[in-house]
Design a protein around this motif. Structure first.
Motif, mmCIF file in Angstrom:
data_model
loop_
_atom_site.group_PDB
_atom_site.id
_atom_site.type_symbol
_atom_site.label_atom_id
_atom_site.label_comp_id
_atom_site.label_asym_id
_atom_site.label_seq_id
_atom_site.Cartn_x
_atom_site.Cartn_y
_atom_site.Cartn_z
ATOM 1 N N SER A 190 0.813 -1.218 0.000
ATOM 2 C CA SER A 190 0.000 0.000 0.000
ATOM 3 C C SER A 190 0.847 1.270 0.000
ATOM 4 O O SER A 190 0.472 2.277 -0.603
ATOM 5 N N GLY A 191 2.003 1.209 0.667
ATOM 6 C CA GLY A 191 2.850 2.389 0.776
ATOM 7 C C GLY A 191 3.918 2.483 -0.297
ATOM 8 O O GLY A 191 4.719 3.418 -0.287
ATOM 9 N N ALA A 192 3.924 1.515 -1.205
ATOM 10 C CA ALA A 192 4.986 1.488 -2.219
ATOM 11 C C ALA A 192 4.735 2.521 -3.309
ATOM 12 O O ALA A 192 3.592 2.736 -3.723
ATOM 13 N N ALA A 193 5.822 3.122 -3.789
ATOM 14 C CA ALA A 193 5.697 4.053 -4.920
ATOM 15 C C ALA A 193 5.282 3.286 -6.170
ATOM 16 O O ALA A 193 4.550 3.811 -7.010
ATOM 17 N N ASP A 194 5.737 2.035 -6.279
ATOM 18 C CA ASP A 194 5.411 1.210 -7.442
ATOM 19 C C ASP A 194 4.965 -0.176 -6.953
ATOM 20 O O ASP A 194 5.768 -1.122 -6.890
ATOM 21 N N PRO A 195 3.679 -0.316 -6.593
ATOM 22 C CA PRO A 195 3.214 -1.588 -6.022
ATOM 23 C C PRO A 195 3.416 -2.776 -6.974
ATOM 24 O O PRO A 195 3.677 -3.892 -6.509
ATOM 25 N N ALA A 196 3.326 -2.557 -8.266
ATOM 26 C CA ALA A 196 3.513 -3.668 -9.211
ATOM 27 C C ALA A 196 4.936 -4.199 -9.125
ATOM 28 O O ALA A 196 5.168 -5.423 -9.150
ATOM 29 N N CYS A 197 5.886 -3.285 -9.015
ATOM 30 C CA CYS A 197 7.295 -3.676 -8.920
ATOM 31 C C CYS A 197 7.546 -4.444 -7.617
ATOM 32 O O CYS A 197 8.215 -5.481 -7.610
ATOM 33 N N VAL A 198 6.981 -3.950 -6.515
ATOM 34 C CA VAL A 198 7.155 -4.644 -5.231
ATOM 35 C C VAL A 198 6.487 -6.016 -5.282
ATOM 36 O O VAL A 198 7.035 -7.013 -4.777
ATOM 37 N N ALA A 199 5.318 -6.098 -5.911
ATOM 38 C CA ALA A 199 4.635 -7.392 -6.027
ATOM 39 C C ALA A 199 5.496 -8.385 -6.805
ATOM 40 O O ALA A 199 5.602 -9.563 -6.425
ATOM 41 N N ALA A 200 6.119 -7.923 -7.870
ATOM 42 C CA ALA A 200 6.975 -8.813 -8.666
ATOM 43 C C ALA A 200 8.155 -9.302 -7.827
ATOM 44 O O ALA A 200 8.539 -10.477 -7.895
ATOM 45 N N GLU A 201 8.701 -8.395 -7.012
ATOM 46 C CA GLU A 201 9.826 -8.780 -6.141
ATOM 47 C C GLU A 201 9.364 -9.802 -5.094
ATOM 48 O O GLU A 201 10.046 -10.796 -4.813
ATOM 49 N N LEU A 202 8.194 -9.562 -4.525
ATOM 50 C CA LEU A 202 7.648 -10.506 -3.543
ATOM 51 C C LEU A 202 7.435 -11.875 -4.184
ATOM 52 O O LEU A 202 7.754 -12.915 -3.598
ATOM 53 N N LEU A 203 6.910 -11.890 -5.382
ATOM 54 C CA LEU A 203 6.634 -13.166 -6.061
ATOM 55 C C LEU A 203 7.916 -13.922 -6.377
ATOM 56 O O LEU A 203 7.939 -15.150 -6.299
ATOM 57 N N ARG A 204 8.965 -13.195 -6.690
ATOM 58 C CA ARG A 204 10.254 -13.868 -6.936
ATOM 59 C C ARG A 204 10.693 -14.586 -5.658
ATOM 60 O O ARG A 204 11.134 -15.736 -5.702
ATOM 61 N N GLY A 205 10.553 -13.917 -4.516
ATOM 62 C CA GLY A 205 10.923 -14.556 -3.248
ATOM 63 C C GLY A 205 10.024 -15.727 -2.915
ATOM 64 O O GLY A 205 10.474 -16.729 -2.359
ATOM 65 N N LEU A 206 8.761 -15.618 -3.257
ATOM 66 C CA LEU A 206 7.810 -16.676 -2.923
ATOM 67 C C LEU A 206 7.967 -17.899 -3.815
ATOM 68 O O LEU A 206 7.524 -18.999 -3.459
ATOM 69 N N SER A 207 8.562 -17.725 -4.971
ATOM 70 C CA SER A 207 8.684 -18.855 -5.900
ATOM 71 C C SER A 207 9.894 -19.720 -5.571
ATOM 72 O O SER A 207 10.095 -20.765 -6.188
ATOM 73 N N CYS A 208 10.721 -19.286 -4.615
ATOM 74 C CA CYS A 208 11.914 -20.093 -4.266
ATOM 75 C C CYS A 208 11.592 -21.084 -3.153
ATOM 76 O O CYS A 208 10.684 -20.878 -2.380
#
Ligand SMILES: Cc1ncc(COP(=O)(O)OP(=O)(O)O)c(N)n1
Ligand SMILES: Cc1nc(C(=O)O)sc1CCOP(=O)(O)O
Ligand SMILES: [Mg+2]
Length: 208
Positions: A190-208
């Motif tokens: 919610s506080g991210a300047a670019d939520p899509a970018c943060v979501a992509a980063e989160l998903l990379r971590g979750l896929s490991c």
């Protein structure tokens, strides 16, 4: 029961936040890895909760994304959500399961193994476990349990554990290593300047 996504976006309805804009940004990136939990302030009316839930359900539907409603299970049912999430101040898990029916997604908050096992036996289909780290999003929480606290719950149950509380993309690998199936977040998206970018980063971590 729909398969559970690993990235749980909890709506942030605090003043100045725009939960639908965040959702619109994250949906095309996360798609079916996303679960959206509609969570409103305790002071919000049921009508406000319902209106937000209807809009979230409508945005999620084309992506096949699961929408849940926090606390207010009648709102979940009325809005056509896939289920709900309850904690210690809400309906007990067995009562929540009766309200939602056998096929709905039902999340329950658990902070340690004994209550986690009880919640699963009462009908929880996943557990929200935390607070993993310090957070300013919610007041009155107990001390952070860290990745070790998450691991203790993971080892006690056979349902997905969703780590919550102060979760950031940097923290995801340790939580995954502790056995968390996924993470739930408010502020980091919610506080991210670019939520899509943060979501992509989160998903990379979750896929490991
Ligand atoms: C995924 C997830 N985990 C924990 C919670 C917290 O629920 P609860 O303890 O009922 O607190 P409120 O969110 O109702 O303030 C959650 N919502 N989601
Ligand atoms: C709503 C909520 N429940 C928690 C719990 O531990 O039960 S932590 C929390 C807030 C999570 O927000 P953020 O990602 O900004 O820390
Ligand atoms: Mg609650």
């Amino acid at each position: 029961m729909p398969s559970l996504g690993r990235l749980h976006l909890i709506t942030d309805t605090r003043p100045g936040r725009d939960p639908l804009a965040v959702l619109r940004a994250v949906l095309p990136v996360a798609r079916t890895e996303l679960v959206v939990q509609v969570r409103v302030e305790d002071t919000a009316t049921d009508r406000e909760a319902y209106d937000l839930a209807r809009r979230v359900v409508g945005l999620c539907a084309p992506y096949g994304v699961t929408c849940l409603v926090n606390d207010r299970l009648h709102v979940a049912l009325a809005a056509g959500a896939a289920g709900g999430h309850v904690g210690a101040d809400d309906l007990p898990v067995d009562a929540a399961r009766r309200v939602l029916g056998p096929d709905s997604v039902l999340g329950a908050t658990a902070r340690e193994p004994v209550s986690a096992v009880a919640a699963v036996n009462a009908g929880a289909s996943y557990l929200g476990v935390g607070p993993c780290h310090a957070t300013t999003t919610k007041d009155g929480l107990p001390p952070a349990i860290g990745a070790a606290g998450v691991r203790a719950v993971v080892e006690a149950v056979n349902v997905p554990v969703i780590a919550i509380g102060g979760v950031t993309a940097e923290g995801v690998p340790a939580l995954r290593a502790a056995g968390a199936y996924g993470v739930a977040l408010v502020g980091a998206l919610s506080g991210a300047a670019d939520p899509a970018c943060v979501a992509a980063e989160l998903l990379r971590g979750l896929s490991c």
